[in-house]
Design a protein around this motif. Structure first.
Motif, PDB file in Angstrom:
ATOM      1  N   GLY A 171       0.756  -1.385  -0.240  1.00  0.00           N
ATOM      2  CA  GLY A 171      -0.017  -0.150  -0.174  1.00  0.00           C
ATOM      3  C   GLY A 171       0.718   1.789   0.192  1.00  0.00           C
ATOM      4  N   THR A 172       0.067   2.044   0.270  1.00  0.00           N
ATOM      5  CA  THR A 172       1.146   3.680  -0.712  1.00  0.00           C
ATOM      6  C   THR A 172       0.732   4.053   1.545  1.00  0.00           C
ATOM      7  N   LEU A 173       1.753   4.612   1.929  1.00  0.00           N
ATOM      8  CA  LEU A 173       2.355   5.367   3.222  1.00  0.00           C
ATOM      9  C   LEU A 173       2.407   7.432   2.545  1.00  0.00           C
ATOM     10  N   TYR A 174       2.218   7.678   3.767  1.00  0.00           N
ATOM     11  CA  TYR A 174       2.398   8.917   4.105  1.00  0.00           C
ATOM     12  C   TYR A 174       3.843   9.678   4.780  1.00  0.00           C
ATOM     13  N   VAL A 175       4.524  10.396   4.450  1.00  0.00           N
ATOM     14  CA  VAL A 175       5.362  11.012   5.024  1.00  0.00           C
ATOM     15  C   VAL A 175       5.416  12.582   5.371  1.00  0.00           C
ATOM     16  N   ASP A 176       6.043  12.863   4.161  1.00  0.00           N
ATOM     17  CA  ASP A 176       5.942  14.432   3.689  1.00  0.00           C
ATOM     18  C   ASP A 176       4.947  15.281   3.610  1.00  0.00           C
ATOM     19  N   SER A 177       3.352  14.751   3.547  1.00  0.00           N
ATOM     20  CA  SER A 177       2.286  15.557   2.991  1.00  0.00           C
ATOM     21  C   SER A 177       1.377  14.806   3.258  1.00  0.00           C
ATOM     22  N   LEU A 178       0.196  16.103   4.071  1.00  0.00           N
ATOM     23  CA  LEU A 178      -1.528  15.193   3.721  1.00  0.00           C
ATOM     24  C   LEU A 178      -1.341  15.485   2.605  1.00  0.00           C
ATOM     25  N   SER A 179      -2.739  15.367   2.916  1.00  0.00           N
ATOM     26  CA  SER A 179      -4.183  14.828   1.899  1.00  0.00           C
ATOM     27  C   SER A 179      -4.633  16.106   2.288  1.00  0.00           C
ATOM     28  N   GLY A 180      -5.465  16.754   0.719  1.00  0.00           N
ATOM     29  CA  GLY A 180      -6.413  17.536   1.062  1.00  0.00           C
ATOM     30  C   GLY A 180      -7.083  17.194   2.671  1.00  0.00           C
ATOM     31  N   PRO A 181      -8.281  17.790   2.061  1.00  0.00           N
ATOM     32  CA  PRO A 181      -9.561  17.528   3.334  1.00  0.00           C
ATOM     33  C   PRO A 181     -10.631  16.226   3.018  1.00  0.00           C
ATOM     34  N   ASP A 182     -10.660  16.006   1.764  1.00  0.00           N
ATOM     35  CA  ASP A 182     -10.864  14.540   1.386  1.00  0.00           C
ATOM     36  C   ASP A 182     -10.512  13.566   1.563  1.00  0.00           C
ATOM     37  N   GLY A 183      -9.351  13.918   1.739  1.00  0.00           N
ATOM     38  CA  GLY A 183      -8.516  12.439   0.905  1.00  0.00           C
ATOM     39  C   GLY A 183      -8.448  11.264   2.573  1.00  0.00           C
ATOM     40  N   PRO A 184      -7.381  10.583   2.488  1.00  0.00           N
ATOM     41  CA  PRO A 184      -7.211   9.952   4.008  1.00  0.00           C
ATOM     42  C   PRO A 184      -6.180   9.866   4.692  1.00  0.00           C
ATOM     43  N   VAL A 185      -5.910  11.112   4.444  1.00  0.00           N
ATOM     44  CA  VAL A 185      -4.826  11.545   5.713  1.00  0.00           C
ATOM     45  C   VAL A 185      -5.116  13.049   5.731  1.00  0.00           C
ATOM     46  N   PRO A 186      -6.140  13.639   6.014  1.00  0.00           N
ATOM     47  CA  PRO A 186      -6.328  15.399   5.697  1.00  0.00           C
ATOM     48  C   PRO A 186      -5.597  15.677   7.709  1.00  0.00           C
ATOM     49  N   THR A 187      -5.489  15.087   8.577  1.00  0.00           N
ATOM     50  CA  THR A 187      -4.470  16.231   9.614  1.00  0.00           C
ATOM     51  C   THR A 187      -3.207  14.557   9.798  1.00  0.00           C
ATOM     52  N   TYR A 188      -2.421  15.478  11.246  1.00  0.00           N
ATOM     53  CA  TYR A 188      -0.995  14.730  10.831  1.00  0.00           C
ATOM     54  C   TYR A 188      -1.458  13.326  11.833  1.00  0.00           C
ATOM     55  N   LEU A 189      -2.686  13.111  13.201  1.00  0.00           N
ATOM     56  CA  LEU A 189      -2.808  12.154  13.353  1.00  0.00           C
ATOM     57  C   LEU A 189      -3.054  10.718  12.433  1.00  0.00           C
ATOM     58  N   ASP A 190      -3.967  12.184  11.578  1.00  0.00           N
ATOM     59  CA  ASP A 190      -5.079  10.855  10.599  1.00  0.00           C
ATOM     60  C   ASP A 190      -3.342   9.997  10.003  1.00  0.00           C
ATOM     61  N   LEU A 191      -2.574  10.534   9.357  1.00  0.00           N
ATOM     62  CA  LEU A 191      -1.216  10.178   8.697  1.00  0.00           C
ATOM     63  C   LEU A 191      -0.998   9.120   9.706  1.00  0.00           C
ATOM     64  N   LEU A 192      -0.328   9.154  10.806  1.00  0.00           N
ATOM     65  CA  LEU A 192      -0.014   8.257  11.646  1.00  0.00           C
ATOM     66  C   LEU A 192      -0.181   7.117  11.323  1.00  0.00           C
ATOM     67  N   ARG A 193      -1.775   7.143  11.436  1.00  0.00           N
ATOM     68  CA  ARG A 193      -3.401   5.999  12.033  1.00  0.00           C
ATOM     69  C   ARG A 193      -2.917   4.971  11.143  1.00  0.00           C
ATOM     70  N   HIS A 194      -2.954   6.222   9.495  1.00  0.00           N
ATOM     71  CA  HIS A 194      -2.980   5.332   8.314  1.00  0.00           C
ATOM     72  C   HIS A 194      -2.147   4.739   8.381  1.00  0.00           C
ATOM     73  N   ASP A 195      -0.645   4.987   8.901  1.00  0.00           N
ATOM     74  CA  ASP A 195       0.926   4.121   8.111  1.00  0.00           C
ATOM     75  C   ASP A 195       0.715   3.304   9.236  1.00  0.00           C
ATOM     76  N   ILE A 196       0.725   3.503  10.098  1.00  0.00           N
ATOM     77  CA  ILE A 196       0.789   2.492  10.789  1.00  0.00           C
ATOM     78  C   ILE A 196      -0.377   1.154  11.197  1.00  0.00           C
ATOM     79  N   SER A 197      -1.181   1.145  10.001  1.00  0.00           N
ATOM     80  CA  SER A 197      -2.248   0.257   9.890  1.00  0.00           C
ATOM     81  C   SER A 197      -2.141  -0.297   8.800  1.00  0.00           C
ATOM     82  N   THR A 198      -1.745   0.262   7.674  1.00  0.00           N
ATOM     83  CA  THR A 198      -1.058   0.687   6.716  1.00  0.00           C
ATOM     84  C   THR A 198      -0.143  -1.010   7.076  1.00  0.00           C
ATOM     85  N   ILE A 199       1.154  -0.613   7.075  1.00  0.00           N
ATOM     86  CA  ILE A 199       2.107  -1.306   7.576  1.00  0.00           C
ATOM     87  C   ILE A 199       1.875  -2.761   8.500  1.00  0.00           C
ATOM     88  N   THR A 200       0.740  -2.651   9.371  1.00  0.00           N
ATOM     89  CA  THR A 200       0.998  -4.104  10.006  1.00  0.00           C
ATOM     90  C   THR A 200       0.142  -4.889   9.418  1.00  0.00           C
TER      91      THR A 200
END
Length: 307
Positions: free
Chosen positions: A273-302
């Motif tokens: 899958g796709t991980l997010y690092v250097d940038s958030l998505s737009g408000p309607d995307g999968p990672v609109p906030t930094y906490l969403d980014l971490l949550r998405h990456d952790i769940s995607t990795i595991t």
């Protein structure tokens, strides 16, 4: 004199058109932020802008130089970016060599400057031409990010001391959320068999997270650059995946995953899958906030590393 078929235009019409255009331009230049009298904090990229907003609440206007989806490493500033910097009361950057293009902002900005990675214990890059340099992606560790939050709260308190208590309270709440995400990361990795605890990405942006979670790490390139996925990098990563029987490989949102898809095809690993690092998505995307980014990456990795 020839007019080449161009119709005559009255002077009165021209004057009216010029005045109308000027009125439109004046209206366009008068944005809601022009009337915003709150202190103005400018950050280099969307992740630390979101962190800063979480601590600032409504007391400070916060903007990011780069926009959602932008690659921060090789960003090329625009004239409007420089004008924004000149208006800032506070500028915040990551440091650790991430934003080498940022120096010109400091030359033009009559503002306080705070490096948010100050005080962290850096991880050093071990491969390729970047060997020995600091890995700049410290915000990808929920633990290290708490140092960022403390630095943000201190910078904002210096900027607007009358709101220092609110900044401290917001920072405390935010750090508790980061601690919970660290616990989620540890729990997810601990549930994996030992041999599956390996993280393979396009960019070496997860060294701090891998350190915290006890994950072995490999990547195609240490820092996003113009030339990515050379035959040597692909071959080296293929060997790591085969030798460690890694079940899945990943890539980041701001770069092409073509080389990593080749690694997956050559080894039989899944593309996790796709991980997010250097940038958030737009408000309607999968990672609109930094906490969403971490949550998405952790769940995607595991999830990806679970056979």
């Amino acid at each position: 004199m020839h007019n080449f078929g161009v119709p005559k235009i009255s002077i009165r019409w021209v004057k009216t058109a010029v005045l109308a255009a000027a009125a439109v331009a004046l209206t366009a230049c008068t944005s809601p932020t022009d009337a915003d009298e709150r202190p103005f904090a400018l950050t280099t990229f969307t992740v630390i802008a979101d962190m800063t907003r979480a601590v600032a609440g409504d007391h400070v206007r916060v903007e990011s130089i780069t926009k959602p989806g932008a690659e921060v490493h090789g960003y090329e500033p625009t004239p409007s970016d420089l004008r924004n910097a000149a208006d800032a009361d506070l500028v915040l950057d990551n440091g650790l060599g991430l934003e080498r293009w940022f120096e010109q902002f400091l030359e033009d900005a009559d503002a306080s400057h705070v490096v948010l990675s100050d005080g962290i214990e850096p991880v050093y890059i071990t491969g390729d031409s970047y060997a020995g340099q600091t890995n700049p992606h410290a915000w990808m560790s929920p633990l290290t990010a708490q140092i960022y939050v403390d630095n943000i709260a201190a910078a904002l308190s210096d900027l607007a001391p009358e709101h220092a208590d609110d900044f401290a309270a917001n920072a405390s709440t935010y750090k508790a959320e980061l601690a919970a995400l660290h616990d989620e990361l540890i729990a997810g990795v601990s549930a994996l068999p030992e041999e599956q605890r390996a993280l393979v990405t396009c960019e070496g942006a997860f060294s701090y997270l891998a350190r915290d979670a006890g994950l072995r790490e490999a990547y195609l390139w240490p820092v996003n650059a113009d030339q990515q996925g050379t035959p040597q990098q692909v071959a080296r990563t293929v060997d790591f995946v085969r030798e460690n029987r890694v079940p899945a490989v990943f890539c980041e949102s701001t770069v092409s995953d073509k080389a990593q898809q080749q690694v997956a095809a050559d080894t039989g690993a899944r593309f996790g899958g796709t991980l997010y690092v250097d940038s958030l998505s737009g408000p309607d995307g999968p990672v609109p906030t930094y906490l969403d980014l971490l949550r998405h990456d952790i769940s995607t990795i595991t999830a990806g590393l679970t056979r």
